[in-house]
Enzyme design. Structure first.
Site, PDB file in Angstrom:
ATOM      1  CG  ASN A 219       8.710   1.355  -9.366  1.00  0.00           C
ATOM      2  OD1 ASN A 219       8.010   0.672 -10.092  1.00  0.00           O
ATOM      3  ND2 ASN A 219       8.237   2.069  -8.361  1.00  0.00           N
TER       4      ASN A 219
ATOM      5  CD  GLU B 263       6.622   3.553   1.243  1.00  0.00           C
ATOM      6  OE1 GLU B 263       7.699   3.768   1.805  1.00  0.00           O
ATOM      7  OE2 GLU B 263       6.062   2.441   1.276  1.00  0.00           O
TER       8      GLU B 263
ATOM      9  CB  VAL C 283      -0.961   0.011   1.219  1.00  0.00           C
ATOM     10  CG1 VAL C 283      -1.832  -1.230   1.231  1.00  0.00           C
ATOM     11  CG2 VAL C 283      -0.197   0.140   2.536  1.00  0.00           C
TER      12      VAL C 283
ATOM     13  CG  HIS D 262      12.234  -1.603  -1.769  1.00  0.00           C
ATOM     14  ND1 HIS D 262      13.327  -0.772  -1.898  1.00  0.00           N
ATOM     15  CD2 HIS D 262      11.256  -1.053  -2.531  1.00  0.00           C
ATOM     16  CE1 HIS D 262      13.015   0.228  -2.713  1.00  0.00           C
ATOM     17  NE2 HIS D 262      11.767   0.075  -3.108  1.00  0.00           N
TER      18      HIS D 262
END
Length: 257
Positions: A118, A67, A65, A115
């Protein structure tokens, strides 16, 4: 062997959008030769739902979701309460304290950071964030999971911004200050990094990909933990206020179709 994946979204519209987005990414990966087969073959193993009870039989749940601390905690607690006792839980946070989030959970030893960097379909990096209470078994399992996805795990101990976000945000904030001060145009700043330092994407184009609003949230969090060197430039706040969030809004430091 195929893995069966469940995505839980906030409502039916978000669930439909999630499936469309994932199938679009699958199609792009097939077109690039990254994976083989048809989109339908892959999406047959994907379920989208709107209730966290869908996590009941999952081995691993990854929260992803926005940050926002309270939203993270609420989402992680809801996931944990719907998971089996032997299941593992991870957060995809790019900057928030894994130890701090672990304090809000019933089973902190079953929790770590994963993590995904991207752009996730193309990036080979997954940052594995090990907290003080993360079990050795989980720290070991993450290596196999990440490698099994064809990505490379980089293990860091919990610290604000970990490694990738802390360094990436520092570079992007300075690039934004340079735009704000009129030092150079965004294209020239990005070319300086892609041509001069061989970065695959310049810091301003990457900020557009990640989302100016997302990076603003990260910068504000790092400022609160590490001090004024991570203070967001006013230009960044102004862009978010105007809705210039990057690729997802059609305009950021660059304009998109």
């Amino acid at each position: 062997s195929w893995a069966h994946v469940v995505v839980v979204e906030v409502d039916d519209a978000a669930a439909r959008a999630a499936r469309e987005r994932i199938e679009k990414d699958l199609g792009a990966s097939i077109d690039r030769g990254k994976i083989e087969g048809a989109v339908g073959e892959w999406s047959a193993h994907l379920e989208v739902a709107t209730d966290a009870s869908a996590f009941a039989d999952r081995d691993l749940v990854v929260e992803a979701v926005p940050e926002v601390w309270d939203l993270k905690v609420e989402s992680l607690r809801r996931a944990e309460s719907n998971m089996g006792p032997d299941a593992w839980l991870a957060t995809n946070t790019s900057s928030m304290s894994v130890d701090g989030l672990a304090e809000e959970l019933e089973r902190p030893d079953h929790f770590c950071g994963l993590h995904f960097f991207n752009p996730v379909p193309a990036s080979k990096l997954v940052e594995v964030v090990v907290g003080e209470k993360t079990s050795e078994q989980l720290a070991s399992l993450t290596q196999d999971w990440v490698s099994g996805l064809g990505k490379t795990p980089v293990t860091v101990h919990d610290a604000p911004g970990f490694a990738s976000s802390r360094l990436g945000i520092a570079l992007s904030l300075e690039a934004i200050r340079m735009v704000e001060e009129g030092v150079a145009a965004p294209e020239d700043i990005d070319h300086a990094m892609t041509l001069g330092y061989k970065h695959p994407v310049g810091p301003l184009a990457l900020t557009d990909i990640v989302g100016v609003d997302v990076r603003l949230d990260i910068a504000e969090y790092l400022e609160s933990r590490l001090g004024p060197r991570f203070s967001p430039p006013q230009l960044m706040r102004d862009m978010v206020e105007r809705g210039e969030l990057g690729k997802k809004s059609g305009k950021g430091f660059y304009t998109y179709e």
